[in-house]
Design a protein around this motif. Structure first.
Motif, short mmCIF file in Angstrom:
data_model
loop_
_atom_site.label_atom_id
_atom_site.label_comp_id
_atom_site.label_asym_id
_atom_site.label_seq_id
_atom_site.Cartn_x
_atom_site.Cartn_y
_atom_site.Cartn_z
N LEU A 1 -11.84 -4.99 10.26
CA LEU A 1 -12.61 -3.73 10.11
C LEU A 1 -13.53 -3.49 11.22
O LEU A 1 -14.50 -3.95 11.60
N GLY A 2 -13.19 -2.41 11.90
CA GLY A 2 -13.89 -1.75 13.02
C GLY A 2 -14.87 -0.79 12.93
O GLY A 2 -14.50 0.18 11.84
N GLU A 3 -15.75 -0.86 13.41
CA GLU A 3 -17.06 0.26 13.35
C GLU A 3 -16.72 1.49 14.04
O GLU A 3 -16.16 1.29 15.29
N ARG A 4 -16.81 2.52 13.50
CA ARG A 4 -16.64 3.84 14.10
C ARG A 4 -17.77 4.82 13.89
O ARG A 4 -17.48 5.76 13.12
N GLY A 5 -18.95 4.47 14.08
CA GLY A 5 -19.94 5.11 13.72
C GLY A 5 -20.00 4.97 12.13
O GLY A 5 -20.17 3.90 11.59
N GLU A 6 -20.03 6.26 11.46
CA GLU A 6 -19.98 6.06 9.75
C GLU A 6 -18.72 5.79 9.23
O GLU A 6 -18.75 5.94 8.08
N GLN A 7 -17.69 5.77 10.13
CA GLN A 7 -16.38 5.31 9.54
C GLN A 7 -16.04 3.91 9.83
O GLN A 7 -16.73 3.23 10.79
N THR A 8 -14.90 3.59 9.19
CA THR A 8 -14.32 2.28 9.31
C THR A 8 -13.11 2.27 9.55
O THR A 8 -12.50 3.02 8.66
N LEU A 9 -12.60 1.78 10.67
CA LEU A 9 -10.91 1.42 10.97
C LEU A 9 -10.70 0.20 10.47
O LEU A 9 -11.07 -0.73 10.78
N LEU A 10 -9.59 0.21 9.24
CA LEU A 10 -9.10 -1.02 8.80
C LEU A 10 -7.93 -1.19 9.44
O LEU A 10 -7.02 -0.40 9.68
N THR A 11 -7.54 -2.39 10.05
CA THR A 11 -6.41 -2.82 10.67
C THR A 11 -5.81 -4.01 9.78
O THR A 11 -6.92 -5.03 9.83
N LEU A 12 -4.90 -3.95 9.36
CA LEU A 12 -4.21 -5.27 8.50
C LEU A 12 -2.98 -5.51 9.26
O LEU A 12 -2.07 -4.82 9.55
N THR A 13 -2.95 -6.76 9.77
CA THR A 13 -1.71 -7.35 10.38
C THR A 13 -1.09 -8.24 9.74
O THR A 13 -1.82 -9.33 9.21
N VAL A 14 0.15 -7.98 9.23
CA VAL A 14 0.89 -9.36 8.59
C VAL A 14 1.97 -9.84 9.36
O VAL A 14 2.74 -9.18 9.61
N LEU A 15 2.04 -10.99 9.12
CA LEU A 15 2.92 -11.96 9.83
C LEU A 15 3.78 -12.47 8.98
O LEU A 15 3.43 -13.28 8.34
N TYR A 16 4.99 -12.21 8.88
CA TYR A 16 5.98 -12.80 8.22
C TYR A 16 6.85 -14.03 8.76
O TYR A 16 6.95 -14.13 9.95
N PRO A 17 7.43 -14.70 7.69
CA PRO A 17 8.04 -16.19 8.50
C PRO A 17 9.47 -15.82 9.02
O PRO A 17 9.82 -16.37 9.91
N SER A 18 9.88 -14.42 9.05
CA SER A 18 11.13 -14.20 9.46
C SER A 18 11.33 -12.39 9.69
O SER A 18 10.50 -11.75 8.95
N LYS A 19 12.05 -12.27 10.65
CA LYS A 19 12.48 -10.65 10.93
C LYS A 19 13.14 -10.22 9.75
O LYS A 19 12.61 -8.92 9.25
N GLU A 20 13.73 -10.86 8.99
CA GLU A 20 14.41 -10.37 7.75
C GLU A 20 13.23 -10.21 6.47
O GLU A 20 13.39 -9.23 5.73
N ALA A 21 12.52 -11.21 6.57
CA ALA A 21 11.19 -10.89 5.51
C ALA A 21 10.34 -9.67 5.93
O ALA A 21 10.28 -8.86 4.87
N ARG A 22 10.09 -9.52 7.36
CA ARG A 22 9.52 -8.22 7.65
C ARG A 22 10.33 -7.13 7.29
O ARG A 22 9.67 -6.16 6.68
N ASP A 23 11.48 -7.19 7.58
CA ASP A 23 12.50 -6.10 7.32
C ASP A 23 12.57 -5.40 5.84
O ASP A 23 12.63 -4.45 5.36
N GLY A 24 12.46 -6.76 5.03
CA GLY A 24 12.53 -6.42 3.37
C GLY A 24 11.29 -5.83 3.15
O GLY A 24 11.33 -4.89 2.13
N ALA A 25 10.24 -6.16 3.58
CA ALA A 25 8.64 -5.68 3.08
C ALA A 25 8.81 -4.24 3.56
O ALA A 25 8.51 -3.19 2.77
#
Length: 162
Positions: free
Chosen positions: A113-137
């Motif tokens: 969660l990054g502060e941007r004044g009175e706003q918040t930037l949410l960055t969610l990075t999800v690392l999957y066990p394989s390319k196939e799992a990521r592509d399925g998601a």
């Protein structure tokens, strides 16, 4: 004006999700951390409900979330917290035990969660066990449920700030 959810593939095994909220970081962290608030927004598209929200939010602690949806659909996600730095960062494992995604295996989710004044930037990075799992998601349409949940989160944040 509501912020737009952005879902982008990165490398071979990651998805990076970003969204801005019109609320201070501490308030966003709170609504992402407390079970009674999670149950109010984290349930995907219309017709779904979160039925279990068990949290032991500390390094080494675990969580278990379960949802039910239309036509008897159900999902369960479990995991363990690896790193927690309030109100900035959370790293945890995630495994879908039942539902649409059990074939994906364990993934690692990093929330920043990054502060941007009175706003918040949410960055969610999800690392999957394989390319196939990521592509399925990516092919699952998960962004629709996430967008609906984050829109509800916006409403909770607006009520808390007002």
């Amino acid at each position: 004006m509501k912020s737009t959810l952005k879902v982008v593939a990165s490398g071979d095994r990651e998805i990076v999700i970003t969204r801005t909220f019109n609320a201070p970081r501490e308030l966003v962290w709170d609504t992402l951390s407390r079970p009674e608030l999670l149950k109010r927004w984290l349930f995907g598209p219309a017709g779904w409900a979160m039925t279990v929200c068990e949290e032991d939010r500390r390094v080494g602690g675990t969580f278990r979330w379960a949802w039910v949806g239309p036509g008897g659909a159900a999902m369960t996600m479990t995991g363990a917290y690896r790193e927690i730095v309030p109100p900035e960062r959370c790293v945890r494992t995630e495994t879908f035990e039942t539902g649409c995604f059990p074939q994906m295996g364990e993934q690692i989710s990093t929330l920043v969660l990054g502060e941007r004044g009175e706003q918040t930037l949410l960055t969610l990075t999800v690392l999957y066990p394989s390319k196939e799992a990521r592509d399925g998601a990516l092919a699952s349409g998960m962004e629709h449920g996430m967008a609906a949940g984050y829109d509800r989160l916006d409403e909770i944040l607006a009520g808390a700030a007002g």
